[in-house]
Design a protein around this motif. Structure first.
Motif: not given
Length: 113
Positions: A40, A98-104, A106-107, A110
């Motif tokens: 991350a 960004t929040e979106l980049e962090t979410t992607l 993390q995906a 995972s």
């Protein structure tokens, strides 16, 4: 009696071993490589050409045919070479996600774990 040295992990985020085709955009132009580990907080990308520590770069990682690549801003924090017994490449620290980049990201982590 020999010395016992305890080596403490300095990374704030656990790493995941991956093999992701990648492109590192540098001020001198793009460099193709492969991301070998990912977290991350950053990544290690093999590259045929070193880039100076402290250089701001943009890492583009392939996410497969059905998805757009993930593009993240990063800073070079380490340059590895074969003399150190490592793959030649760049240790990168992600910056300004960004929040979106962090979410992607993390995906991706995972699915690789």
């Amino acid at each position: 009696m020999g010395d016992l040295t305890v080596r403490r992990e300095r990374r704030a985020f656990p790493r995941v071993r991956v093999r992701i085709d990648s492109l590192v955009s540098t001020p001198e132009g793009p460099v193709r490589g492969q991301t070998l580990d990912l977290s991350a907080g950053g990544a290690f990308v093999t590259t045929p050409r070193p880039v100076a520590v402290g250089t701001a770069v943009r890492l583009t990682m392939d996410r497969g045919d059905a998805k757009n690549p993930l593009v993240l801003d990063a800073e070079v924090v380490r340059v590895g070479g074969t003399r150190e017994g490592r793959f030649p490449g760049l240790g990168l620290r992600f910056v300004g996600l960004t929040e979106l980049e962090t979410t992607l990201l993390q995906a991706m982590l995972s699915s690789a774990a």
